[in-house]
Every structure is written in C-alpha cells, then in structure tokens.
Motif scaffolding. Structure first.
Motif, PDB file in Angstrom:
ATOM      1  N   ALA A 240       0.834  -1.207   0.000  1.00 10.65           N
ATOM      2  CA  ALA A 240       0.000   0.000   0.000  1.00 10.65           C
ATOM      3  C   ALA A 240       0.868   1.256   0.000  1.00 10.65           C
ATOM      4  CB  ALA A 240      -0.924   0.007   1.218  1.00 10.65           C
ATOM      5  N   LEU A 241       2.043   1.170   0.632  1.00 11.12           N
ATOM      6  CA  LEU A 241       2.920   2.333   0.728  1.00 11.12           C
ATOM      7  C   LEU A 241       3.697   2.547  -0.574  1.00 11.12           C
ATOM      8  CD1 LEU A 241       4.338   1.986   4.350  1.00 11.12           C
ATOM      9  CD2 LEU A 241       2.195   2.930   3.576  1.00 11.12           C
ATOM     10  N   ILE A 242       4.081   1.451  -1.210  1.00 11.08           N
ATOM     11  CA  ILE A 242       4.829   1.568  -2.462  1.00 11.08           C
ATOM     12  C   ILE A 242       3.902   2.012  -3.583  1.00 11.08           C
ATOM     13  CG2 ILE A 242       6.104   0.290  -4.228  1.00 11.08           C
ATOM     14  CD1 ILE A 242       7.108  -1.575  -2.104  1.00 11.08           C
ATOM     15  N   LYS A 243       2.704   1.412  -3.628  1.00 13.58           N
ATOM     16  CA  LYS A 243       1.823   1.667  -4.771  1.00 13.58           C
ATOM     17  C   LYS A 243       0.781   2.745  -4.527  1.00 13.58           C
ATOM     18  CE  LYS A 243       1.367  -2.665  -7.177  1.00 13.58           C
ATOM     19  NZ  LYS A 243       0.353  -3.702  -7.408  1.00 13.58           N
ATOM     20  N   ASN A 244       0.688   3.238  -3.298  1.00 16.33           N
ATOM     21  CA  ASN A 244      -0.383   4.181  -2.951  1.00 16.33           C
ATOM     22  C   ASN A 244      -1.748   3.614  -3.301  1.00 16.33           C
ATOM     23  OD1 ASN A 244       1.001   6.372  -1.777  1.00 16.33           O
ATOM     24  ND2 ASN A 244       1.784   6.896  -3.811  1.00 16.33           N
TER      25      ASN A 244
END
Ligand code: CMP
Length: 293
Positions: A240-244
């Motif tokens: 979720a943090l890498i891909k937003n």
C-alpha cells in the motif's frame, strides 16, 4: 536513619541529577520555534521525545548560517554538537581505505553529527555544504540529557534483531541502525487484525515475535483465502505504501504478535535502499494468487 529512608534517597538520585541540568535557552521567535518543531518531526532521532522534551530541545537549538563549500564536520575531529538541516543541502564524504567516498546528501529535516555524541567517538565522516545552508545546532549537554539515553537504548534493543531480518541484509549498517530510531512497538492478540483488505494503509510492519497469516479475497462472493504465513523477521504492509493503493490483503495474528512499525514517511526515507528488493519480492504475490485461481 531507617532502611526505608536510605532506599528512597537512592531511588531519587537520578531525579536530582536531572534537576541539576539547566538547559541553555537561546531566544527565538515563535516562527522560528515552529520551524524547528516542523524539522524535528522529520528527524528520527527525536521521534521518541515527549512534548516537554521537544520544547527543551527547541529552546536549546542555535542557528548556524553556513556558506556554500564550507565544511561543518571534519572526519576525525572531536564533536560537541548535532545538526538539523533547516534549509540548503550538504554532502557527506568518508575516507575509507585511503579513498574519499561520497556517501549521501543531507536535505531539510535531516540530522547529522549524532554518532560522535552517541558513542563519544571522533567524527566518522566529513560534511560540507553544497549550497548556502541554515542549520540548527544542538549542544552536547542538552543532547546527552534529553536525547542520548533513549536513542542508545532503542538502538541496542533492535541491533540484534535488525541483523537477522533478511530484507535488510544488503543495507549499509549505518543506515540500518537508523531504523531503530523510527520504530514504534505494536502488539496484537491471537486472532486480531493487523491490516484489513481494502482499507487505507499508512504503516509498514516487521515481526519481532509470533506468527500471522495473510488472507485475500480471490473468488468474489467467497470468504478470503490464506495466501501467506509470516513469522519472526518477516515483513508485510509495504505494498500500500509503495503503490499508494488500499490494502491488498488482511493480515491476522495467529499467536500473540509483536511487531515494529514504520510510518509512511519513515518507510520512504529509510527503506529507499531496499525498495528494489521489496518490489521484486512483491511479484511473488501475483504468482501465489494465480495458482489459486
Ligand atoms: P558524526 O560521526 O558525529 O559526524 C559525521 C556524521 O556523518 C556522522 O555522525 C553521521 O551523522 C553522518 N554519516 C552519514 N553516513 C555515515 C556513514 N555511513 N558512516 C558514518 N557516519 C555517517
């Protein structure tokens, strides 16, 4: 004197030492104070401080205006202050085996010069301004009283653990040790959800102790299916943090679960060096799901 009195005198010994400490107060405008607070909120070394301690640190900070090309810290020198960058950029170099090696840039909100103060060692690298800079300097006395103790405890507490996390194997030990400053501790009970599929996610987790399972909705209209099992040293919550994007799976504790977590900002800044590994590992998720379809 009764035994009891003697015991309490000893117990209060530490207190007295703290009371003796008179932190320096360098006058500042409200504006400047807010600016420092903003910068400190991004510098991991200060993340464990409470509001009162932060105020002491802010009051003790002294502004330093540095011209482009000027050296702020020279490798091998004694060090008596830590710096937080307010504006401008600096470069860090270190002589390793006779070679002067460029290590990294420092930008606003980053701190440097902490090592000499944490470990009473000579400056480990040279730091030179690559533009005109404004820095905030924290004196050794205030650092020792307010910041040092908790920072050292945190670093010692996680040092062993970090060296065993496979994801972090390739990281430079200096950068890896900074992770400890930014870690928060979180504990979950058996059966508790750490992450819920579809929700917004802002944290990354590494397991210190215990086990967990990832489940994901693969066949619409059916309950989520197990896709991965985790144990100590494993990580999750990075996608979720890498891909937003929203959380792509549930993560549920399958025993009492102790994790360390990083918020989005710390994750981006501190795990940049392993981002490629995270992305490469994430391709395995697709294979696991393809097999279930
Ligand atoms: P200190 O040794 O007090 O002064 C030089 C600073 O360079 C050091 O603290 C760190 O803040 C910073 N630094 C950045 N990268 C490294 C590195 N790889 N090894 C040592 N110091 C580093």
């Amino acid at each position: 004197k009764s035994h009891r009195a003697a015991v309490s005198a000893e117990a209060y010994g530490d207190w007295n030492k703290k009371e003796d400490f008179r932190p320096r107060v360098i006058p500042k405008s409200q504006d400047q104070k807010e600016r420092i607070a903003e910068r400190l909120s991004k510098a991991f070394m200060f993340s464990a401080l409470d509001e009162h301690e932060k105020e002491i640190v802010i009051n003790a900070m002294e502004e330093r205006i540095i011209g482009r090309g000027q050296t702020v810290i020279r490798q091998g020198d004694d060090g008596a202050e830590l710096f937080v960058v307010d504006s401008g950029t600096l470069q860090c170099f270190k002589v390793i085996n006779g070679q002067n090696k460029y290590l990294k840039d420092y930008n606003p909100g980053e701190a440097f010069g902490e090592l000499a103060m944490l470990y009473n060692a000579p400056r480990a690298a040279t730091i030179t301004a690559s533009s005109d800079c404004a820095l905030w300097s924290l004196d050794r006395e205030c650092f020792n009283h307010i910041v040092k103790g908790s920072a050292i405890r945190k670093r010692e507490r996680y040092d062993q653990f970090l060296s065993k996390v496979k994801l972090l194997e390739s990281m430079d030990p200096y950068e890896r040790s900074q992770l400890s400053d930014a870690f928060a501790n979180v504990v979950f009970n058996d059966g508790e959800y750490v992450i819920r599929e579809g929700e917004e996610g802002n944290e990354f987790f590494i397991i210190e102790e215990g086990t967990a399972v990832a489940t994901k909705t693969i066949h619409q209209g059916h309950p989520p299916e197990e896709v991965l099992r985790y144990s100590a040293g494993d990580y999750f919550g990075e996608l979720a943090l890498i891909k937003n994007e929203p959380r792509a799976a549930n993560v549920i504790a399958t025993s009492r679960l102790k994790c360390v977590s990083l918020d989005r900002h710390s994750f981006k800044r501190l795990l940049g060096p392993v981002e490629d590994i995270l992305k490469r590992n994430a391709r395995n998720y697709e294979e696991i799901i393809a097999k279930k379809k």
